[in-house]
Design an enzyme around this catalytic site. Structure first.
Site, PDB file in Angstrom:
ATOM      1  N   ASP A 451       0.840  -1.197   0.000  1.00 45.78           N
ATOM      2  CA  ASP A 451       0.000   0.000   0.000  1.00 45.78           C
ATOM      3  C   ASP A 451       0.880   1.255   0.000  1.00 45.78           C
ATOM      4  O   ASP A 451       2.086   1.188   0.284  1.00 45.78           O
ATOM      5  CB  ASP A 451      -0.878  -0.046   1.265  1.00 45.78           C
ATOM      6  CG  ASP A 451      -2.153   0.769   1.152  1.00 45.78           C
ATOM      7  OD1 ASP A 451      -2.280   1.555   0.193  1.00 45.78           O
ATOM      8  OD2 ASP A 451      -3.022   0.621   2.030  1.00 45.78           O
ATOM      9  N   ASP A 514     -10.794   2.122  -2.986  1.00 49.30           N
ATOM     10  CA  ASP A 514     -11.333   1.889  -1.643  1.00 49.30           C
ATOM     11  C   ASP A 514     -12.852   1.930  -1.661  1.00 49.30           C
ATOM     12  O   ASP A 514     -13.490   1.576  -0.677  1.00 49.30           O
ATOM     13  CB  ASP A 514     -10.811   2.962  -0.676  1.00 49.30           C
ATOM     14  CG  ASP A 514      -9.442   2.601  -0.129  1.00 49.30           C
ATOM     15  OD1 ASP A 514      -9.023   1.438  -0.296  1.00 49.30           O
ATOM     16  OD2 ASP A 514      -8.790   3.479   0.459  1.00 49.30           O
TER      17      ASP A 514
HETATM   18  C1  DGJ Z   1      -5.755   1.979   2.088  1.00 50.72           C
HETATM   19  C2  DGJ Z   1      -6.161   0.751   1.320  1.00 50.72           C
HETATM   20  O1  DGJ Z   1      -6.683   1.101   0.082  1.00 50.72           O
HETATM   21  C3  DGJ Z   1      -7.161  -0.042   2.153  1.00 50.72           C
HETATM   22  O2  DGJ Z   1      -7.619  -1.147   1.438  1.00 50.72           O
HETATM   23  C4  DGJ Z   1      -6.507  -0.447   3.438  1.00 50.72           C
HETATM   24  O3  DGJ Z   1      -5.466  -1.337   3.181  1.00 50.72           O
HETATM   25  C5  DGJ Z   1      -6.006   0.778   4.176  1.00 50.72           C
HETATM   26  N1  DGJ Z   1      -5.170   1.589   3.335  1.00 50.72           N
HETATM   27  C6  DGJ Z   1      -5.257   0.374   5.423  1.00 50.72           C
HETATM   28  O4  DGJ Z   1      -4.692   1.450   6.060  1.00 50.72           O
END
Ligand code: DGJ
Length: 695
Positions: A451, A514
């Site tokens: 990430d 997300d």
């Molecule tokens: C952003 C990601 O897109 C989410 O799926 C998740 O992993 C969060 N970060 C965790 O902090």
């Protein structure tokens, strides 16, 4: 030989792909120009286009007579367009004057060497084609030979787009949780720039453009994409007199890269593609290219994944994860991924990033027991990491405050309470590779979700880091892949903030957004599908109401939307009813039947505005056809709906799930009737239709 020298004309070459031809030459005056880019020409016809210029065009003191034909227009000489190369030489001299030096032609590849001898700049234009793709790859290497050279701009190249009367562009733009929203309209006269200044590909734009005057399945489309995961800029110029060209490259305005004698800067590839057959055919050609030449493991099918993020957020415990793992295994999930909150002091987003060991209170004996159990349940094991980031409240930052992007004496602004580590520094790369390698080895991990949750700001101590950071990320991913051949990586950047062909080269799947609201996802997925293949598009089914939008969507519709890519589940399974769990298990079983078709098949968008009205998407792979059809808002007054399929063999016969057999032509021209009850009653109708070609 896909690239050949053209007989009868000096320094002229033709690159042939299966369906297209690209003709270029290095002219006496040092310019490298494009003579043709379009459908494939017979070998004998190439000489007819090379050097064939419209004569008598008026040139003035304000414009040359053949603007926008160069592959690398420089800032120098008699030019007024957007430069792809800008340099400052010793003494502040700016005007670049390149002359042709030599050409090297090897199978599928042409390297043209140009020199500015007076000030010691060597520029190599690289071009490569493959015999199974219409995508042309071009990139540039610039080297300071005798004196220092400051580069202000080095694009991967400019792509002259042959004239059409009313060029229309297609691109995507958006925001966090609203990525890849398609935008289409007349290409404005002037300069249209898509860019990212975030240090990543970004949520706000994606580095590609298509230009043409096309529909979904008809018309010629020219596409240019940049395979790069840091900041970038792509500018489409349209002159009032008609010419169009697209220049694309890494970095962004205001940066300068200083090359000492002997030093080089190599750009990432820019990719060009011309197709007939509308945006549909263009998308399928990009997907084929991704599968044949980009993705690291294109023949695999992606496992059905469970990710704990939306179930637990930061509230990660060993027992909680075990409970979710058991429930996920019962559904048929094949890969269990523990998301954020497992390490250091990370109990919320204010602390712990950088301290990559299991949280001693949450996992007092490490994570071995959890992952052993996950494997006993028959699943693979995955872990979330965010290797480029640090919270100021972390042991790492306390030990190495100088490892973050910063300028001396300037503020270090946090975003999501975090700072960016400087991957241009070798010791930072070494540190990251060390713990990632250990985690992957110690826990025999199958999967990292990598990430990246904030954009660059105050990015010092030098401009080169904008490029070197991305290269550092690539290098670590490549090395991890080499050390752990079974490891698969998901690219995530707060959802879809880092999706591009550079990242897809070393990751198997990307977290699309997300936003897991099925309705909004449909449009996000449609925008994604213009360039990138469904097999790499991670899609989760999460809870209803959706945590971001609050929208309630039936489980069936949520599954059918997520089944359009690499299916995952991200809901809080402890709160799903027995009925929902049984339904989910049935959908997952159905998905496993169709996933080779979805993940490896040829994709057809069958029309309708996804998420806003009835729409459908279709996949064809070997002898099977899969259709996912959606009607989010029912309305009895809607006209009857016939789904006209695409890409079938007209004479072949296809058997549907009820055993009825249809001719390909019938399915394509007459269409499958969607039952009228789809238009009345509850909203959110959806269906999965599978057809098999008769032997
Ligand atoms: C952003 C990601 O897109 C989410 O799926 C998740 O992993 C969060 N970060 C965790 O902090």
């Amino acid at each position: 030989m896909p690239v050949v020298a053209v007989e009868g004309r000096p320094r002229t070459w033709a690159a042939h792909t299966p369906s297209s031809t690209y003709v270029l030459s290095a002219e006496e005056d040092g310019r490298v120009v494009q003579w043709y880019w379009g459908p494939r020409l017979p070998a004998a016809a190439v000489a007819e286009v090379a050097g064939d210029r419209v004569s008598g065009r008026f040139a003035s003191g304000f414009r040359p007579d053949d603007d926008l034909v160069e592959l690398l227009p420089v800032d120098g000489g008699r030019r007024w367009g957007v430069p792809s190369l800008q340099a400052v030489y010793e003494g502040g001299v700016r005007s670049v004057e390149l002359t042709f030096d030599s050409a090297e032609l090897t199978a599928g590849r042409l390297d043209l060497v140009l020199l500015d001898p007076e000030y010691g700049l060597r520029v190599v234009l690289h071009l490569r084609v493959h015999d199974d793709s219409d995508v042309i790859e071009r990139w540039v290497t610039a080297t300071a030979t005798t004196g220092p050279v400051r580069l202000l701009r080095l694009d991967s190249g400019s792509w002259p787009v042959p004239e059409s009367a009313d060029p229309v562009y297609l691109g995507v733009a958006g925001d966090w949780a609203l990525e890849t929203q398609p935008h289409r309209g007349p290409l404005p006269v002037g300069e249209t720039t898509f860019t990212s200044r975030t240090g990543t590909t970004s949520h706000t734009a994606n580095p590609w453009i298509m230009i043409g005057d096309a529909g979904e399945e008809h018309g010629r489309v020219y596409g240019v994409a940049l395979a790069w995961s840091g900041s970038w800029r792509l500018t489409a110029q349209r002159r009032a007199e008609g010419e169009v060209a697209v220049t694309a490259g890494f970095g962004h305005d205001g940066l300068a890269w200083d090359l000492a004698p002997g030093e080089s800067l190599e750009t990432p590839p820019a990719l060009g593609l011309v197709t007939d057959g509308g945006y549909g055919a263009a998308g399928r050609a990009w997907h084929d290219y991704a599968r044949r030449h980009v993705l690291p493991h294109p023949r695999e099918v992606r496992p059905v994944l469970y990710n704990s993020w939306e179930a637990t957020w930061f509230d990660v415990t060993e027992d909680g994860q075990l409970d979710l793992a058991r429930r996920a295994a019962e559904l048929g999930v094949e890969l269990f991924v523990v998301d954020d909150g497992w390490f250091g002091g990370r109990v919320d987003d204010r602390r712990g990033l950088g301290d990559w060991w299991p949280n001693p209170e949450r996992f007092p004996d490490g994570m071995g027991r959890l992952f052993d159990e996950v494997r006993k349940l028959g699943m693979r094991a995955g872990l979330w990491v965010e290797p480029e980031m640090v919270n100021p409240d972390s042991d790492l930052y306390r030990a190495h405050p100088d490892w973050v992007l910063h300028w001396p004496g300037r503020r270090r602004d946090t975003a999501r309470n975090q700072l960016v580590l400087n991957y241009a520094r070798p010791e930072v790369r070494e540190w990251a590779l060390g713990w990632l390698d250990r985690l992957a080895g110690d826990y025999r991990l199958d999967y990292f979700k990598w990430d990246m949750n904030r954009s660059f700001t105050q990015a010092g101590p030098d401009d080169l880091l904008w490029i070197e950071h991305t290269r550092g990320v690539y290098a670590i991913m490549d090395e991890l892949g080499a050390r752990h051949p079974g490891l698969r990586i998901e690219s995530c950047s707060g959802g879809g903030g880092r999706i591009d062909f550079g990242m897809l080269r070393r990751t198997d799947v990307v977290w699309t957004s997300d936003n897991t609201d099925a309705l909004e996802r449909q449009r996000i997925q449609q925008g994604y599908s213009h360039l990138y293949p469904a097999g790499a598009m991670s899609c989760w089914v999460t809870d209803s109401p959706n945590p971001i939008t609050g929208r309630r969507v039936p489980l069936r519709y949520r599954f059918h939307v997520a089944m359009a890519g690499a299916l995952g589940v991200g809901g809080n399974l402890g709160e799903w009813s027995a009925g929902e769990l049984a339904e989910a298990a049935a959908h997952i079983a159905a998905y496993k039947e169709i996933r080779p078709v979805v993940q490896h098949g040829r994709l057809y968008r069958l029309g309708g505005r996804p998420g806003a009205e009835r729409s459908a998407v279709q996949y064809v792979h070997e002898d099977r056809v899969v259709v996912l059809a959606y009607n989010p808002f029912t309305d009895r007054r809607q006209a009857p709906w016939r789904l006209r399929l695409a890409g079938l063999e007209p004479e072949a016969r296809y058997r549907d799930g009820d055993g009825r057999v249809w001719h390909g032509t019938t399915l394509m021209e007459h269409g499958l009737a969607v039952p009228s009850w789809w238009a009345s009653g509850d909203d959110y109708r959806s269906d999965l239709v599978v057809l098999t070609r008769e032997p």
